[in-house]
Design an enzyme around this catalytic site. Structure first.
Site, short mmCIF file in Angstrom:
data_model
loop_
_atom_site.label_atom_id
_atom_site.label_comp_id
_atom_site.label_asym_id
_atom_site.label_seq_id
_atom_site.Cartn_x
_atom_site.Cartn_y
_atom_site.Cartn_z
CG LEU A 23 40.12 8.89 35.21
CD1 LEU A 23 40.94 7.78 35.84
CD2 LEU A 23 39.88 8.58 33.75
CD GLU A 78 26.04 15.44 31.77
OE1 GLU A 78 26.99 15.92 32.43
OE2 GLU A 78 25.73 15.83 30.64
CG ASP A 116 33.84 10.37 27.34
OD1 ASP A 116 33.36 10.54 26.19
OD2 ASP A 116 34.91 10.88 27.71
CB SER A 144 35.85 2.21 37.48
OG SER A 144 35.42 3.06 36.46
#
Lengths: 436, 242
Positions: B88, B220, B143, B121
């Protein structure tokens, strides 16, 4: 950036206008009209106005604009829902409200299963809810809770339709999408199986209807959109069969002089009982457009533009009576500002909608005069609230509806732009912080 | 751009980890999956946009691909499979594009099967993928949206799983992992209660070479490992509803 979820339409603090709605009983036993929060029903069998009975604990009658009304296919149930977040289910025999269901958000569309067992409603957040209606007609049902069945993520659902044989539920949204979902045996557990998506529209999808007949009982889907087209779909595969550029073909763009997209948005459409005709209401057109639908060839083509003379009649809703072949139309709006009348509702009828033959198309005198309308002046007085109108009200109403539809698109755009600006500002700040 | 490796420098593409999925950012959205020009994404595979034949389609989708670590690892593991990352955040998507470009230049013939697209998405998966097109979908460290009122913004949710089940073919696999225990429980619960997903058995997880990449392949995941954190994964197969 705002933390609160984006609520389309609720950001506009002014009282919103609501277009007038009309619905007709499958056997034309009664006709219902909704203008703002006012629900008006005329009983054609008894030739009298209906007094609605509502002693629900949820609140008597609607308190805010009604956005969706519908009769069930078997004619036993009627549903009304809207901005007051209430879905009211009525028995069409006693005209008593047998159930009031509370919705978390404002309701934008409703549908009833063909067997009358379930009522589905869509809210402005894109969730479609389902509630079961007890088999006992006429008996009051203890306040039911609806279960969320499926969702179009963060998009307003504009229309809900069940397929003719009840296998699928079709939902259309303002993000140009049409979703076809298998309607399960236990809808309260959710409708998880997406059969297909019908993608192709380039603007919000405003209305859906099925065209079917004995030869094609499963039917084909017809959709209208803000992109000014009406499209024909085969829903089990999501295939686009044909596109009819209604706005352009009807010469609307030329007559306006300049191309204004929201002027030729499709407002509503409906099909006749043998799937041969589609009646289309287009914004800014004083009348309707008839499309010829050929289910074996799978095509849609422009057949005729039917003008409605005498007054500025731009229909806000169209509905066909399957049994009589009458096309009922309404124009009107609630919450008109700065005017003597705060609302308008005008009903007109076109006959012969069940015939697609050449003669019908050629016949100039399709629109019934007021004295020839079923129920006559009694019906018109009840449903319209009046039998005579000032032409200026029609013009004001048409403007108000056009503005409301324009707002529907631009509110979303404005909010999106504001977010993009905020997002950019945020990024610049981050970049500065990192580079130092 | 770093002069030595030609790879983009991450510090010029920093972005907040959080991005509001509800906002309608202005990026192009394909009207339908056949409108996506794959020759732009995989130029060596499709010489021109006319050549996008029926045979080769994207099969792996990394939802919220971040800086592209997973795609890059998967590229060599499945060289014949086309994969796409969806992200995004604008700057991060740019970074991934540059990274893939640079890798293609430095390693001729390699990394031709991966690409990235900037999109939301949660709204547009049906616009990119046909029914049953995908065989793997990845949701790595999504998230968490900690506040309860924001739970409905989570990328794994009962309703959105309907759309992922649509895009995944029967037998396709959905991989999820997080370092937030509550989110891990949530995703596992959503998948378990969905009629079209079934958890992989322990043996199946052991046999799948992709499972190890969930923790090791992304920035991450590497950060979590460095900090000695725990991860919670849920891997399921798309099945026919009974």
């Amino acid at each position: 950036m705002e933390d609160a979820p984006m609520e389309y339409g609720e950001s506009n603090k002014e009282i919103e206008v609501a277009p007038a709605l009309i619905a007709v009983h499958p056997n034309q036993e009664s006709v219902a009209v909704a203008v703002g929060s006012d629900l008006r029903v005329f009983d054609l069998q008894g030739d009298c106005a209906v007094s609605l009975v509502d002693d629900s604990s949820g609140g008597s009658l609607h308190k805010d604009s009604i956005r969706a009304i519908r009769y069930g296919a078997n004619g036993k149930l009627f549903v009304s829902a809207g901005d007051d977040k209430l879905v009211k289910i009525w028995s069409t025999e006693s005209w008593r409200c047998i159930s009031t269901v509370c919705s978390e958000k404002r309701v934008s569309a409703v549908a009833i299963t063909n067997d009358g067992l379930y009522v589905c409603f869509a809210d402005k957040f894109g969730v479609v809810w389902v509630v079961d209606v007890d088999g006992s007609d006429g008996q009051a049902i203890v306040n039911k809770k609806a279960a969320p069945m499926l969702s179009h993520y963060c998009s307003i659902i504009t229309s809900l339709e069940f397929s003719p044989e009840g296998q699928f539920i079709v939902s259309a949204d303002r993000d140009f999408k049409i979703r076809v979902t298998a309607f399960p045996n236990k809808p309260l557990d959710g409708a998880h199986e997406i059969q297909s998506y019908c993608l192709g529209h380039t603007e919000f999808v405003s209305c859906l209807a099925f065209a079917c007949n004995v030869e094609y009982p499963q039917g084909f889907l017809v959709s209208g959109s803000g992109d000014s087209t009406v499209r024909l779909w085969e829903i089990s595969s999501g295939t686009l069969l044909d596109t009819c550029e209604v706005g352009g073909k009807a010469g609307l763009l030329e007559s306006n002089g300049r191309e204004e997209e929201c002027c030729s948005a499709i407002t509503d459409l409906c099909t006749n009982s043998d799937g041969t005709l589609v009646a289309v209401a287009v914004q800014s057109l004083q009348g309707i457009i008839l499309l010829s639908c050929n289910l074996s060839a799978r095509t849609l083509s422009l057949a005729k533009v039917v003008s409605i003379g005498g007054e500025t009649f731009i229909p806000t809703r169209l509905v066909a009576s399957r049994s009589t072949g009458l096309l009922w139309m309404i124009t009107g709006v609630s919450n008109l500002r700065g005017y003597e009348y705060t609302s308008l509702a005008r009903v007109r009828v076109i006959f012969g909608f069940n015939k697609s033959n050449h003669d019908f198309i050629q016949n100039e005198r399709l629109v019934l005069e007021d004295d020839k309308v079923p129920g006559g002046s009694n019906l018109l007085e009840k449903l319209q609230g009046s039998v005579s109108f000032d032409e200026k009200v029609f013009v004001a109403a048409a403007e108000a509806v056009k503005t409301a539809m324009g707002n529907f698109i631009t509110v979303c755009d404005t909010m999106a732009e504001r977010r993009v600006r905020n997002a950019d500002r945020g990024r610049i700040r981050d970049h500065n912080a990192d580079c130092s | 751009m770093s002069k030595s490796t030609g790879l983009p420098r991450k510090r010029f593409y920093r972005a907040r980890a959080h991005s509001n999925p509800l906002s309608d950012s202005h990026f192009p959205i394909p009207i339908a999956s056949h409108h996506v020009d794959y020759s732009l994404h995989y130029p060596q595979v499709f010489a021109s946009s006319d050549e996008v034949q029926v045979s080769k389609k994207v099969q792996f989708a990394d939802i919220g691909c971040g800086f592209g670590g997973l795609l890059i690892s998967l590229s060599a593991l499945f060289p014949e499979t086309l994969m796409i990352g969806m992200e995004l955040r604008d700057k991060v998507t740019e970074y991934v594009k540059q990274r893939i470009s640079a890798l293609r230049v430095a390693n001729p013939g390699q990394y031709q099967n991966i690409s990235v697209v900037r999109t939301n998405s949660m709204k547009y998966i049906p616009n990119y993928f046909e029914k049953g097109q995908l065989s793997k979908m990845f949701f790595l460290f999504p998230d968490p949206h900690f506040k309860e009122k924001n739970h409905r913004r989570r990328v794994i949710s009962p309703h959105l799983l309907d759309e992922y089940a649509y895009a995944l073919g029967v037998g396709g696999i959905i991989y999820t992992i997080t370092d937030v225990e509550e989110l891990g429980d949530w995703m596992k619960a959503c998948l378990q209660s969905h009629p079209m997903f079934e958890a992989l058995t322990f043996e199946e997880l052991e046999a799948d070479p992709v499972v190890n990449l969930l923790t090791s392949a992304t920035e991450e995941g590497q950060k979590v490992a460095r900090n000695g954190g725990q991860t919670f994964q849920a891997v399921c197969r798309r099945v026919q509803p009974s």
